[in-house]
Motif scaffolding. Structure first.
Motif, short mmCIF file in Angstrom:
data_model
loop_
_atom_site.label_atom_id
_atom_site.label_comp_id
_atom_site.label_asym_id
_atom_site.label_seq_id
_atom_site.Cartn_x
_atom_site.Cartn_y
_atom_site.Cartn_z
N LEU A 15 0.82 -1.00 -0.07
CA LEU A 15 0.17 -0.07 -0.09
C LEU A 15 0.84 1.23 -0.04
O LEU A 15 0.42 2.30 -0.63
N LYS A 16 1.94 1.15 0.99
CA LYS A 16 2.82 2.52 1.04
C LYS A 16 3.47 2.84 -0.60
O LYS A 16 3.76 3.82 -0.81
N HIS A 17 3.82 1.46 -1.43
CA HIS A 17 4.33 1.94 -2.45
C HIS A 17 3.46 1.58 -3.71
O HIS A 17 3.95 1.47 -4.66
N TYR A 18 2.19 2.15 -3.29
CA TYR A 18 0.95 2.04 -4.47
C TYR A 18 1.01 0.88 -5.43
O TYR A 18 0.64 1.16 -6.48
N ALA A 19 1.45 -0.33 -4.72
CA ALA A 19 1.21 -1.59 -5.45
C ALA A 19 -0.22 -2.25 -5.16
O ALA A 19 -0.42 -3.23 -4.45
N TYR A 20 -1.32 -1.25 -5.38
CA TYR A 20 -2.62 -1.66 -4.98
C TYR A 20 -3.22 -3.24 -5.31
O TYR A 20 -3.76 -3.90 -4.61
N ASN A 21 -2.83 -3.55 -6.33
CA ASN A 21 -3.29 -4.81 -7.00
C ASN A 21 -2.51 -6.01 -6.04
O ASN A 21 -3.20 -7.00 -5.82
N ASP A 22 -1.47 -5.76 -5.80
CA ASP A 22 -0.55 -6.81 -4.91
C ASP A 22 -1.23 -6.86 -3.41
O ASP A 22 -1.49 -7.81 -2.67
N ALA A 23 -1.52 -5.64 -3.02
CA ALA A 23 -1.99 -5.51 -1.61
C ALA A 23 -3.41 -6.22 -1.71
O ALA A 23 -3.77 -6.89 -0.65
N ILE A 24 -4.31 -5.88 -2.58
CA ILE A 24 -5.65 -6.47 -2.55
C ILE A 24 -5.43 -8.17 -2.70
O ILE A 24 -6.30 -8.68 -1.70
N PHE A 25 -4.67 -8.53 -3.42
CA PHE A 25 -4.63 -10.11 -3.75
C PHE A 25 -4.25 -10.55 -2.41
O PHE A 25 -4.60 -11.46 -2.04
N LEU A 26 -2.96 -9.99 -1.70
CA LEU A 26 -2.60 -10.79 -0.36
C LEU A 26 -3.71 -10.24 0.92
O LEU A 26 -3.98 -11.19 1.46
N ALA A 27 -4.26 -9.37 0.80
CA ALA A 27 -5.40 -9.16 1.70
C ALA A 27 -6.64 -10.05 1.64
O ALA A 27 -7.16 -10.49 2.69
#
Length: 82
Positions: A15-27
């Protein structure tokens, strides 16, 4: 048993590095494994920060999360969605 702290740290980093798709996938994976209020809030936050207020609203209203963090995020979603 899944150790959630490293996963949560990785999501926060994404999230801090604006990698939203990665963050959503992991979450999403975290919430599927550990359905807690914290993991729900983290998933909804990922959706919200990626510009998907509808998805955040939907997940927060579809689950029974009564924490102050969830309620505040739900209120923000409501304001954004009018």
């Amino acid at each position: 048993m899944l150790v959630t702290e490293p996963v949560q740290a990785t999501i926060s980093f994404a999230l801090k590095h604006y990698a939203y798709n990665d963050a959503i996938f992991l979450a999403e994976r975290l919430y599927a494994e550990v359905s807690t209020d914290d993991s729900l809030y983290l998933l909804a936050t990922c959706y919200y920060r990626s510009g998907k207020a509808n998805a955040a609203y939907s997940i927060l209203t579809g689950r029974d999360c009564r924490t102050a963090d969830c309620q505040l995020l739900l209120a923000r979603c409501c304001l954004d969605l009018k």
